[in-house]
Design a protein around this motif. Structure first.
Motif, PDB file in Angstrom:
ATOM      1  N   LEU A  88      -1.021  19.072   4.076  1.00  0.00           N
ATOM      2  CA  LEU A  88      -1.935  18.611   3.037  1.00  0.00           C
ATOM      3  C   LEU A  88      -2.101  17.096   3.080  1.00  0.00           C
ATOM      4  N   LEU A  89      -1.046  16.385   3.399  1.00  0.00           N
ATOM      5  CA  LEU A  89      -1.139  14.935   3.548  1.00  0.00           C
ATOM      6  C   LEU A  89      -2.114  14.596   4.676  1.00  0.00           C
ATOM      7  N   ALA A  90      -2.008  15.301   5.794  1.00  0.00           N
ATOM      8  CA  ALA A  90      -2.926  15.079   6.916  1.00  0.00           C
ATOM      9  C   ALA A  90      -4.362  15.414   6.511  1.00  0.00           C
ATOM     10  N   ALA A  91      -4.552  16.511   5.787  1.00  0.00           N
ATOM     11  CA  ALA A  91      -5.888  16.903   5.336  1.00  0.00           C
ATOM     12  C   ALA A  91      -6.440  15.881   4.339  1.00  0.00           C
ATOM     13  N   ALA A  92      -5.587  15.371   3.473  1.00  0.00           N
ATOM     14  CA  ALA A  92      -6.022  14.359   2.503  1.00  0.00           C
ATOM     15  C   ALA A  92      -6.524  13.117   3.232  1.00  0.00           C
ATOM     16  N   ASP A  93      -5.845  12.749   4.296  1.00  0.00           N
ATOM     17  CA  ASP A  93      -6.297  11.610   5.089  1.00  0.00           C
ATOM     18  C   ASP A  93      -7.631  11.938   5.762  1.00  0.00           C
ATOM     19  N   GLN A  94      -7.745  13.126   6.326  1.00  0.00           N
ATOM     20  CA  GLN A  94      -8.963  13.548   7.022  1.00  0.00           C
ATOM     21  C   GLN A  94     -10.176  13.550   6.093  1.00  0.00           C
ATOM     22  N   TYR A  95      -9.985  13.956   4.833  1.00  0.00           N
ATOM     23  CA  TYR A  95     -11.098  14.053   3.891  1.00  0.00           C
ATOM     24  C   TYR A  95     -11.177  12.861   2.928  1.00  0.00           C
ATOM     25  N   ASP A  96     -10.424  11.807   3.227  1.00  0.00           N
ATOM     26  CA  ASP A  96     -10.477  10.567   2.445  1.00  0.00           C
ATOM     27  C   ASP A  96     -10.168  10.808   0.965  1.00  0.00           C
ATOM     28  N   LEU A  97      -9.045  11.471   0.733  1.00  0.00           N
ATOM     29  CA  LEU A  97      -8.579  11.739  -0.633  1.00  0.00           C
ATOM     30  C   LEU A  97      -7.270  10.975  -0.841  1.00  0.00           C
ATOM     31  N   ARG A  99      -5.695   9.623  -3.401  1.00  0.00           N
ATOM     32  CA  ARG A  99      -4.758  10.038  -4.461  1.00  0.00           C
ATOM     33  C   ARG A  99      -3.952  11.264  -4.026  1.00  0.00           C
ATOM     34  N   LEU A 100      -4.581  12.219  -3.383  1.00  0.00           N
ATOM     35  CA  LEU A 100      -3.865  13.389  -2.887  1.00  0.00           C
ATOM     36  C   LEU A 100      -2.849  12.987  -1.823  1.00  0.00           C
ATOM     37  N   LYS A 101      -3.240  12.082  -0.982  1.00  0.00           N
ATOM     38  CA  LYS A 101      -2.332  11.580   0.050  1.00  0.00           C
ATOM     39  C   LYS A 101      -1.078  10.964  -0.588  1.00  0.00           C
ATOM     40  N   LEU A 102      -1.281  10.169  -1.619  1.00  0.00           N
ATOM     41  CA  LEU A 102      -0.153   9.550  -2.323  1.00  0.00           C
ATOM     42  C   LEU A 102       0.724  10.598  -3.012  1.00  0.00           C
ATOM     43  N   MET A 103       0.086  11.604  -3.596  1.00  0.00           N
ATOM     44  CA  MET A 103       0.849  12.667  -4.265  1.00  0.00           C
ATOM     45  C   MET A 103       1.709  13.430  -3.256  1.00  0.00           C
ATOM     46  N   CYS A 104       1.134  13.766  -2.114  1.00  0.00           N
ATOM     47  CA  CYS A 104       1.885  14.483  -1.079  1.00  0.00           C
ATOM     48  C   CYS A 104       3.035  13.621  -0.560  1.00  0.00           C
ATOM     49  N   ALA A 105       2.754  12.354  -0.324  1.00  0.00           N
ATOM     50  CA  ALA A 105       3.794  11.444   0.166  1.00  0.00           C
ATOM     51  C   ALA A 105       4.937  11.349  -0.843  1.00  0.00           C
ATOM     52  N   ARG A 106       4.606  11.279  -2.125  1.00  0.00           N
ATOM     53  CA  ARG A 106       5.637  11.193  -3.161  1.00  0.00           C
ATOM     54  C   ARG A 106       6.519  12.445  -3.152  1.00  0.00           C
ATOM     55  N   LYS A 126       1.652   7.757  11.202  1.00  0.00           N
ATOM     56  CA  LYS A 126       0.301   8.140  11.636  1.00  0.00           C
ATOM     57  C   LYS A 126      -0.743   7.913  10.545  1.00  0.00           C
ATOM     58  N   TYR A 127      -0.387   8.226   9.290  1.00  0.00           N
ATOM     59  CA  TYR A 127      -1.362   8.163   8.202  1.00  0.00           C
ATOM     60  C   TYR A 127      -1.145   6.962   7.282  1.00  0.00           C
ATOM     61  N   ASN A 128      -0.352   6.003   7.743  1.00  0.00           N
ATOM     62  CA  ASN A 128      -0.168   4.743   7.035  1.00  0.00           C
ATOM     63  C   ASN A 128       0.303   4.927   5.592  1.00  0.00           C
ATOM     64  N   CYS A 129       1.379   5.676   5.438  1.00  0.00           N
ATOM     65  CA  CYS A 129       1.990   5.908   4.121  1.00  0.00           C
ATOM     66  C   CYS A 129       3.275   5.085   4.042  1.00  0.00           C
ATOM     67  N   GLN A 130       3.138   3.864   3.587  1.00  0.00           N
ATOM     68  CA  GLN A 130       4.258   2.931   3.625  1.00  0.00           C
ATOM     69  C   GLN A 130       5.456   3.387   2.800  1.00  0.00           C
TER      70      GLN A 130
END
Length: 181
Positions: A88-97, A99-106, A126-130
């Motif tokens: 889902l984190l990868a998909a969030a990056d792919q679809y420019d979401l 907030r979802l990316k941050l939620m998945c990373a958390r 890969k997805y720049n999630c510091q």
């Protein structure tokens, strides 16, 4: 609206499952969908096939787009949930979401273990999630886990396929040791 298929104007085929959705909602939440639906050739397209995503991941993506929250995934095991969050984190990056990316990373930050930390570190790089990257490095840097992480299959795959995040981790560890002495 997510449950109301009567007004849907686009369907997605993901493996053997079909998902109905509304272009306006998708376009409002994702610049990628907005661009996709505004292209002249695709305006008329009402059936889209999604490759490289599992249905459970696409369903969670749609749930987020419509509700700004993640669905409950109580029926999944811990490992399955972790795999879904990574996808889902990868998909969030792919679809420019973002907030979802941050939620998945958390969520991934709170569920690190010896077996999944290398994969999470690869995703973070890969997805720049510091924050996720820092959590992975901190987890790996823990003195009682380093040997176990290095012995894991995930670490060996990461080392062969994408050594950069590991170099960052060990560099941080070296800096910490030098400043400690």
């Amino acid at each position: 609206m997510l449950e109301d298929a009567s007004t849907e104007d686009v369907t997605f085929r993901v493996e053997r499952e079909t998902f109905a959705a509304h272009r306006a909602v998708l376009a409002a939440r994702s610049s990628i969908f907005q661009k996709q639906f505004s292209e002249p050739m695709k305006k008329k397209m009402s059936h889209i096939t999604i490759n490289r995503l599992e249905p459970v991941v696409f369903k969670a993506l749609l749930h987020f787009i419509y509700t700004d929250s993640l669905p409950t995934m109580d029926d999944l095991s811990r490992d399955e949930n972790n795999a879904v969050m990574q996808s889902l984190l990868a998909a969030a990056d792919q679809y420019d979401l973002e907030r979802l990316k941050l939620m998945c990373a958390r969520i991934l930050c709170t569920d690190l273990d010896v077996e999944n930390v290398a994969g999470a570190l690869w995703l973070a790089d890969k997805y720049n999630c510091q924050k996720l990257k820092e959590a992975c490095v901190d987890f790996m840097d823990s003195s009682n886990r380093v040997d176990d992480v290095v012995a894991s299959q995930g670490y060996q795959l990461l080392k062969r396929g994408s050594p950069t995040p590991l170099a960052d981790a060990w560099e941080k560890r070296s800096r910490a040791r030098i400043s400690f002495h």
